[in-house]
Design an enzyme around this catalytic site. Sequence first.
Site, PDB file in Angstrom:
ATOM      1  N   LYS A  40      37.874  42.268  55.841  1.00 39.92           N
ATOM      2  CA  LYS A  40      38.876  41.406  56.285  1.00 39.92           C
ATOM      3  C   LYS A  40      39.900  41.134  55.272  1.00 39.92           C
ATOM      4  O   LYS A  40      41.288  41.190  55.494  1.00 39.92           O
ATOM      5  CB  LYS A  40      38.419  40.121  56.571  1.00 39.92           C
ATOM      6  CG  LYS A  40      37.795  40.121  58.129  1.00 39.92           C
ATOM      7  CD  LYS A  40      37.215  39.016  58.744  1.00 39.92           C
ATOM      8  CE  LYS A  40      36.607  39.032  60.046  1.00 39.92           C
ATOM      9  NZ  LYS A  40      35.615  38.175  60.383  1.00 39.92           N
ATOM     10  N   GLY A  41      39.673  40.897  53.835  1.00 42.42           N
ATOM     11  CA  GLY A  41      40.589  40.896  52.911  1.00 42.42           C
ATOM     12  C   GLY A  41      41.347  42.149  52.548  1.00 42.42           C
ATOM     13  O   GLY A  41      42.437  42.140  52.439  1.00 42.42           O
ATOM     14  N   ASP A  60      38.183  53.546  49.630  1.00 45.70           N
ATOM     15  CA  ASP A  60      36.916  53.070  48.960  1.00 45.70           C
ATOM     16  C   ASP A  60      37.753  52.669  47.504  1.00 45.70           C
ATOM     17  O   ASP A  60      38.402  53.032  46.894  1.00 45.70           O
ATOM     18  CB  ASP A  60      35.911  54.095  48.593  1.00 45.70           C
ATOM     19  CG  ASP A  60      34.633  53.571  48.265  1.00 45.70           C
ATOM     20  OD1 ASP A  60      34.243  52.751  49.149  1.00 45.70           O
ATOM     21  OD2 ASP A  60      34.055  53.951  47.359  1.00 45.70           O
ATOM     22  N   LYS A  68      49.367  40.482  44.395  1.00 49.75           N
ATOM     23  CA  LYS A  68      48.715  41.763  44.567  1.00 49.75           C
ATOM     24  C   LYS A  68      49.463  42.855  45.478  1.00 49.75           C
ATOM     25  O   LYS A  68      49.354  44.031  45.434  1.00 49.75           O
ATOM     26  CB  LYS A  68      47.300  41.451  45.675  1.00 49.75           C
ATOM     27  CG  LYS A  68      46.354  40.845  44.499  1.00 49.75           C
ATOM     28  CD  LYS A  68      44.951  40.479  45.291  1.00 49.75           C
ATOM     29  CE  LYS A  68      44.019  41.916  45.322  1.00 49.75           C
ATOM     30  NZ  LYS A  68      42.761  41.677  45.930  1.00 49.75           N
TER      31      LYS A  68
HETATM   32  P1  ITT Z   1      34.806  49.049  53.646  1.00 41.58           P
HETATM   33  O1  ITT Z   1      33.898  49.807  53.081  1.00 41.58           O
HETATM   34  O2  ITT Z   1      34.442  48.378  55.323  1.00 41.58           O
HETATM   35  O3  ITT Z   1      36.277  49.190  53.450  1.00 41.58           O
HETATM   36  P2  ITT Z   1      33.867  47.245  51.606  1.00 41.58           P
HETATM   37  O4  ITT Z   1      33.934  45.705  51.383  1.00 41.58           O
HETATM   38  O5  ITT Z   1      32.211  47.581  51.851  1.00 41.58           O
HETATM   39  O6  ITT Z   1      34.724  47.392  53.160  1.00 41.58           O
HETATM   40  P3  ITT Z   1      34.288  49.090  49.498  1.00 41.58           P
HETATM   41  O7  ITT Z   1      32.952  49.731  49.775  1.00 41.58           O
HETATM   42  O8  ITT Z   1      35.456  49.892  49.253  1.00 41.58           O
HETATM   43  O9  ITT Z   1      34.516  48.028  50.690  1.00 41.58           O
HETATM   44  O10 ITT Z   1      33.740  48.233  48.418  1.00 41.58           O
HETATM   45  C1  ITT Z   1      34.836  47.614  47.671  1.00 41.58           C
HETATM   46  C2  ITT Z   1      34.149  46.175  47.059  1.00 41.58           C
HETATM   47  O11 ITT Z   1      35.009  46.293  45.709  1.00 41.58           O
HETATM   48  C3  ITT Z   1      35.013  45.146  47.600  1.00 41.58           C
HETATM   49  O12 ITT Z   1      33.482  44.729  48.650  1.00 41.58           O
HETATM   50  C4  ITT Z   1      35.042  44.207  46.568  1.00 41.58           C
HETATM   51  O13 ITT Z   1      34.063  43.641  46.303  1.00 41.58           O
HETATM   52  C5  ITT Z   1      35.493  44.923  45.503  1.00 41.58           C
HETATM   53  N1  ITT Z   1      37.029  44.945  45.535  1.00 41.58           N
HETATM   54  C6  ITT Z   1      37.894  46.197  45.952  1.00 41.58           C
HETATM   55  N2  ITT Z   1      39.034  45.916  46.033  1.00 41.58           N
HETATM   56  C7  ITT Z   1      39.310  44.529  45.621  1.00 41.58           C
HETATM   57  C8  ITT Z   1      40.382  43.705  45.513  1.00 41.58           C
HETATM   58  O14 ITT Z   1      41.588  43.898  45.680  1.00 41.58           O
HETATM   59  N3  ITT Z   1      39.821  42.480  45.011  1.00 41.58           N
HETATM   60  C9  ITT Z   1      38.700  42.000  44.723  1.00 41.58           C
HETATM   61  N4  ITT Z   1      37.620  42.869  44.948  1.00 41.58           N
HETATM   62  C10 ITT Z   1      37.845  44.077  45.407  1.00 41.58           C
END
Ligand code: ITT
Length: 201
Positions: free
Chosen positions: A10-11, A71, A177
């Site tokens: 959601k973020g 990702d 951001k």
């Molecule tokens: P989706 O795969 O469904 O997109 P996810 O949370 O599993 O959701 P990722 O596999 O890409 O996404 O994991 C990325 C992680 O890296 C995410 O869960 C955060 O913990 C961190 N992350 C990525 N972008 C970030 C940001 O802008 N701010 C803080 N943490 C971030």
Amino acid sequence: MELWIATGNKGKLEEYKLTLNKVPEFKVYSQADLPHFTPRPEDGATFLDNARIKAKSVKALKSEHWILGEDSGLEVAGLNNLPGVHSARYAGPHARDSENTAKLLKMVQIRTAANRQAQFKCVTVVLTPQNEEWVFEGELKGQISLKATGTHGFGYDSIFIPDGETKTLAELGPAYKLQHSHRAHALAQFLDKLRSGSFII
Ligand code: ITT
């Protein structure tokens, strides 16, 4: 045009919508709008592999529309660039953000300032309605803070201080951001490419 964001985070989705809702040509959806959607395992070795897996999983159901899979993750110098592609699951398969940040702080606590250097990476795979694949990458350099501070954002925002700043992303908030994040940089390239192809004005 419909743009489908292949994420369950959601973020991330909120950040995409802040920018994309200002693009009148697009109506934005996410996998949460697909009642029978089951995410595929993110078992790629790289950000690109996983972004592609996510984009294709939504493409299978919405092939005629624009799809964006992303990702992302945090690479920390003193941890040999971990957690990297494992960022979402650093403290375990269903770890909460608070558990991941607590583990990361513990791992870097006794290390030097050089080892606290870190970068967020974001790789975006866009699949066009004509089934072309476009790839974009964004990065944000900074360092891991000594403790978690701030209430905005998600993931590791509360422990990441961008270069040139003294506050964490969770203190700097969404406006920062929107301009400077790894995600914002990749998204800006996507929008530039859409404008150069006259898909949007
Ligand atoms: P989706 O795969 O469904 O997109 P996810 O949370 O599993 O959701 P990722 O596999 O890409 O996404 O994991 C990325 C992680 O890296 C995410 O869960 C955060 O913990 C961190 N992350 C990525 N972008 C970030 C940001 O802008 N701010 C803080 N943490 C971030």
